[in-house]
Design a protein around this motif. Structure first.
Motif, PDB file in Angstrom:
ATOM      1  N   ALA A 155       0.872  -1.115   0.006  1.00 58.07           N
ATOM      2  CA  ALA A 155      -0.042  -0.047   0.039  1.00 58.07           C
ATOM      3  C   ALA A 155       0.927   1.230   0.058  1.00 58.07           C
ATOM      4  CB  ALA A 155      -1.015  -0.123   1.257  1.00 58.07           C
ATOM      5  N   ALA A 156       1.985   1.286   0.847  1.00 61.55           N
ATOM      6  CA  ALA A 156       2.824   2.456   0.769  1.00 61.55           C
ATOM      7  C   ALA A 156       3.459   2.811  -0.564  1.00 61.55           C
ATOM      8  CB  ALA A 156       3.921   2.174   1.946  1.00 61.55           C
ATOM      9  N   PHE A 157       3.659   1.501  -1.396  1.00 60.23           N
ATOM     10  CA  PHE A 157       4.051   1.597  -2.735  1.00 60.23           C
ATOM     11  C   PHE A 157       3.339   2.396  -3.554  1.00 60.23           C
ATOM     12  CE2 PHE A 157       6.577  -2.698  -2.612  1.00 60.23           C
ATOM     13  CZ  PHE A 157       7.546  -2.307  -1.471  1.00 60.23           C
ATOM     14  N   LEU A 158       2.020   2.135  -3.671  1.00 62.10           N
ATOM     15  CA  LEU A 158       0.923   2.646  -4.333  1.00 62.10           C
ATOM     16  C   LEU A 158       0.639   4.067  -3.843  1.00 62.10           C
ATOM     17  CD1 LEU A 158      -1.601  -0.207  -4.486  1.00 62.10           C
ATOM     18  CD2 LEU A 158       0.097   0.327  -6.064  1.00 62.10           C
ATOM     19  N   ILE A 159       0.744   4.590  -2.612  1.00 60.54           N
ATOM     20  CA  ILE A 159       0.678   5.753  -2.088  1.00 60.54           C
ATOM     21  C   ILE A 159       1.817   6.678  -2.584  1.00 60.54           C
ATOM     22  CG2 ILE A 159       0.723   7.172  -0.063  1.00 60.54           C
ATOM     23  CD1 ILE A 159      -0.532   5.205   1.225  1.00 60.54           C
ATOM     24  N   GLY A 160       3.018   6.260  -2.802  1.00 61.59           N
ATOM     25  CA  GLY A 160       4.073   6.755  -3.415  1.00 61.59           C
ATOM     26  C   GLY A 160       3.967   7.371  -4.767  1.00 61.59           C
ATOM     27  N   LYS A 161       3.555   6.149  -5.538  1.00 62.52           N
ATOM     28  CA  LYS A 161       3.095   6.356  -7.268  1.00 62.52           C
ATOM     29  C   LYS A 161       2.253   7.453  -7.319  1.00 62.52           C
ATOM     30  CE  LYS A 161       2.036   2.705  -9.374  1.00 62.52           C
ATOM     31  NZ  LYS A 161       1.485   1.570 -10.073  1.00 62.52           N
ATOM     32  N   VAL A 162       1.138   7.525  -6.423  1.00 61.81           N
ATOM     33  CA  VAL A 162       0.045   8.545  -6.479  1.00 61.81           C
ATOM     34  C   VAL A 162       0.486   9.622  -6.341  1.00 61.81           C
ATOM     35  CG1 VAL A 162      -2.227   8.976  -5.496  1.00 61.81           C
ATOM     36  CG2 VAL A 162      -1.902   6.740  -6.101  1.00 61.81           C
ATOM     37  N   LEU A 163       1.210   9.912  -5.149  1.00 70.46           N
ATOM     38  CA  LEU A 163       1.860  11.166  -4.693  1.00 70.46           C
ATOM     39  C   LEU A 163       2.638  11.849  -5.833  1.00 70.46           C
ATOM     40  CD1 LEU A 163       2.824  10.908  -0.985  1.00 70.46           C
ATOM     41  CD2 LEU A 163       0.903  12.035  -2.082  1.00 70.46           C
ATOM     42  N   VAL A 164       3.579  10.995  -6.338  1.00 65.92           N
ATOM     43  CA  VAL A 164       4.229  11.386  -7.462  1.00 65.92           C
ATOM     44  C   VAL A 164       3.414  11.817  -8.861  1.00 65.92           C
ATOM     45  CG1 VAL A 164       5.852  10.500  -9.268  1.00 65.92           C
ATOM     46  CG2 VAL A 164       6.469  10.113  -6.697  1.00 65.92           C
ATOM     47  N   LEU A 165       2.368  11.079  -9.117  1.00 65.75           N
ATOM     48  CA  LEU A 165       1.532  11.340 -10.264  1.00 65.75           C
ATOM     49  C   LEU A 165       0.880  12.845  -9.923  1.00 65.75           C
ATOM     50  CD1 LEU A 165       0.031   7.865 -11.141  1.00 65.75           C
ATOM     51  CD2 LEU A 165       1.887   9.547 -12.503  1.00 65.75           C
ATOM     52  N   TYR A 166       0.281  12.878  -8.622  1.00 68.06           N
ATOM     53  CA  TYR A 166      -0.370  14.093  -8.084  1.00 68.06           C
ATOM     54  C   TYR A 166       0.588  15.240  -8.430  1.00 68.06           C
ATOM     55  CZ  TYR A 166      -2.817  17.293  -5.250  1.00 68.06           C
ATOM     56  OH  TYR A 166      -3.363  18.348  -4.780  1.00 68.06           O
ATOM     57  N   HIS A 167       1.877  14.981  -7.942  1.00 69.70           N
ATOM     58  CA  HIS A 167       2.820  16.106  -8.183  1.00 69.70           C
ATOM     59  C   HIS A 167       3.084  16.545  -9.736  1.00 69.70           C
ATOM     60  CE1 HIS A 167       6.732  18.176  -8.531  1.00 69.70           C
ATOM     61  NE2 HIS A 167       6.442  18.701  -7.552  1.00 69.70           N
ATOM     62  N   GLY A 168       2.877  15.472 -10.637  1.00 71.93           N
ATOM     63  CA  GLY A 168       3.123  15.954 -11.929  1.00 71.93           C
ATOM     64  C   GLY A 168       1.947  16.653 -12.394  1.00 71.93           C
ATOM     65  N   CYS A 169       0.930  16.376 -11.637  1.00 71.27           N
ATOM     66  CA  CYS A 169      -0.364  16.984 -12.218  1.00 71.27           C
ATOM     67  C   CYS A 169      -0.698  18.512 -11.768  1.00 71.27           C
ATOM     68  CB  CYS A 169      -1.694  16.201 -12.108  1.00 71.27           C
ATOM     69  SG  CYS A 169      -1.690  14.660 -12.845  1.00 71.27           S
ATOM     70  N   THR A 170      -0.252  18.552 -10.465  1.00 69.32           N
ATOM     71  CA  THR A 170      -0.355  19.972  -9.738  1.00 69.32           C
ATOM     72  C   THR A 170       0.852  20.763  -9.321  1.00 69.32           C
ATOM     73  OG1 THR A 170      -0.214  18.917  -7.689  1.00 69.32           O
ATOM     74  CG2 THR A 170      -2.567  18.911  -8.487  1.00 69.32           C
ATOM     75  N   GLY A 171       2.160  20.213  -9.513  1.00 66.13           N
ATOM     76  CA  GLY A 171       3.175  20.852  -9.097  1.00 66.13           C
ATOM     77  C   GLY A 171       3.300  21.092  -7.594  1.00 66.13           C
ATOM     78  N   ASP A 172       2.400  20.708  -6.884  1.00 65.42           N
ATOM     79  CA  ASP A 172       2.162  20.605  -5.205  1.00 65.42           C
ATOM     80  C   ASP A 172       3.295  20.743  -4.653  1.00 65.42           C
ATOM     81  OD1 ASP A 172       1.758  20.596  -2.677  1.00 65.42           O
ATOM     82  OD2 ASP A 172      -0.299  19.853  -2.861  1.00 65.42           O
ATOM     83  N   ALA A 173       4.158  21.717  -4.075  1.00 66.63           N
ATOM     84  CA  ALA A 173       5.509  21.636  -3.587  1.00 66.63           C
ATOM     85  C   ALA A 173       5.562  20.816  -2.146  1.00 66.63           C
ATOM     86  CB  ALA A 173       5.999  23.109  -3.257  1.00 66.63           C
ATOM     87  N   ARG A 174       4.611  20.598  -1.616  1.00 68.15           N
ATOM     88  CA  ARG A 174       4.493  19.625  -0.485  1.00 68.15           C
ATOM     89  C   ARG A 174       4.836  18.209  -0.703  1.00 68.15           C
ATOM     90  NH1 ARG A 174      -1.156  20.731   1.750  1.00 68.15           N
ATOM     91  NH2 ARG A 174      -1.464  20.242  -0.770  1.00 68.15           N
ATOM     92  N   ILE A 175       4.684  17.836  -1.859  1.00 69.43           N
ATOM     93  CA  ILE A 175       4.748  16.352  -2.343  1.00 69.43           C
ATOM     94  C   ILE A 175       6.063  15.847  -2.094  1.00 69.43           C
ATOM     95  CG2 ILE A 175       4.477  14.756  -3.939  1.00 69.43           C
ATOM     96  CD1 ILE A 175       1.794  15.698  -3.033  1.00 69.43           C
ATOM     97  N   GLU A 176       7.178  16.659  -2.481  1.00 63.90           N
ATOM     98  CA  GLU A 176       8.633  16.038  -2.259  1.00 63.90           C
ATOM     99  C   GLU A 176       9.025  15.814  -1.056  1.00 63.90           C
ATOM    100  OE1 GLU A 176      13.158  17.664  -3.025  1.00 63.90           O
ATOM    101  OE2 GLU A 176      11.678  18.406  -4.429  1.00 63.90           O
ATOM    102  N   ASP A 177       8.568  16.704   0.079  1.00 64.38           N
ATOM    103  CA  ASP A 177       8.989  16.259   1.478  1.00 64.38           C
ATOM    104  C   ASP A 177       8.113  15.172   1.898  1.00 64.38           C
ATOM    105  OD1 ASP A 177      10.495  16.930   3.654  1.00 64.38           O
ATOM    106  OD2 ASP A 177       8.545  17.501   4.647  1.00 64.38           O
ATOM    107  N   ALA A 178       6.892  15.118   1.450  1.00 55.10           N
ATOM    108  CA  ALA A 178       6.017  13.920   1.883  1.00 55.10           C
ATOM    109  C   ALA A 178       6.741  12.616   1.340  1.00 55.10           C
ATOM    110  CB  ALA A 178       4.621  14.248   1.551  1.00 55.10           C
ATOM    111  N   VAL A 179       6.925  12.581   0.139  1.00 53.07           N
ATOM    112  CA  VAL A 179       7.609  11.228  -0.431  1.00 53.07           C
ATOM    113  C   VAL A 179       8.885  10.829   0.266  1.00 53.07           C
ATOM    114  CG1 VAL A 179       8.448  10.203  -2.430  1.00 53.07           C
ATOM    115  CG2 VAL A 179       6.189  11.494  -2.632  1.00 53.07           C
TER     116      VAL A 179
END
Length: 133
Positions: free
Chosen positions: A17-41
Motif C-alpha cells: 500500500a505504501a508503494f501505491l501511495i508513493g506512486k499516487v503522490l508522484v503522479l499528483y505532483h506531476g499534475c499539480t506541481g504541489d510543492a509539499r509532495i517532495e517532502d512527503a514522499v
C-alpha cells in the motif's frame, strides 16, 4: 509516516500500500506541481526504508516491489542521496523473480486444489512484464 499497525505487528505488515501511495503522490505532483509532495514522499520513503531494512517483503510487497521504484527514482532525481539507491537495491533483492518463475511455470488452468496466489494473479503477471521482469 507511522505504519497503520502496532509495533509488534509490523513484521506482518505488507508494505505494498505504501508503494501505491508513493506512486499516487508522484503522479499528483506531476499534475499539480504541489510543492509539499517532495517532502512527503521523502519522509514516507525514509520510514519505509527503516521498515524494510528489518522486515522482509512478502505477499503483495514482494510481488509488486517494482512499483516502489517509481517514487524512489522520482525522489532520487530531486535528492540524489545514497540511501535511495540502497533502498532500490534492497527492494529488488527481496522480489519475486518472475523470470525464473515463468521459466518453469505451468500455465495450464490450475487444479481445484491449487489456490490463487500473488504469483499467478494475472495483474501481477502483466505488471511484471511491464516492469521488464
Amino acid at each position: 509516516m507511522d505504519l497503520p499497525c502496532a509495533k509488534e505487528e509490523r513484521n506482518r505488515y505488507d508494505v505494498w500500500a505504501a508503494f501505491l501511495i508513493g506512486k499516487v503522490l508522484v503522479l499528483y505532483h506531476g499534475c499539480t506541481g504541489d510543492a509539499r509532495i517532495e517532502d512527503a514522499v521523502y519522509r514516507m520513503m525514509r520510514q519505509l526504508m527503516r521498515h524494510i531494512a528489518v522486515n522482509t517483503l512478502f505477499n503483495w510487497g514482494a510481488a509488486r516491489w517494482y512499483e516502489c521504484q517509481i517514487p524512489l527514482l522520482w525522489l532520487y532525481e530531486r535528492r540524489p542521496e545514497e540511501w535511495i539507491l540502497e533502498m532500490a537495491t534492497l527492494l529488488e533483492a527481496e522480489e519475486i523473480d518472475y523470470v525464473k518463475l515463468y521459466g518453469r511455470f505451468d500455465f495450464r488452468k490450475p487444479h481445484a486444489s491449487r489456490y490463487w496466489t500473488q504469483i499467478n494473479h494475472v495483474v501481477n503477471t502483466a505488471m511484471a512484464l511491464r516492469a521488464g521482469r
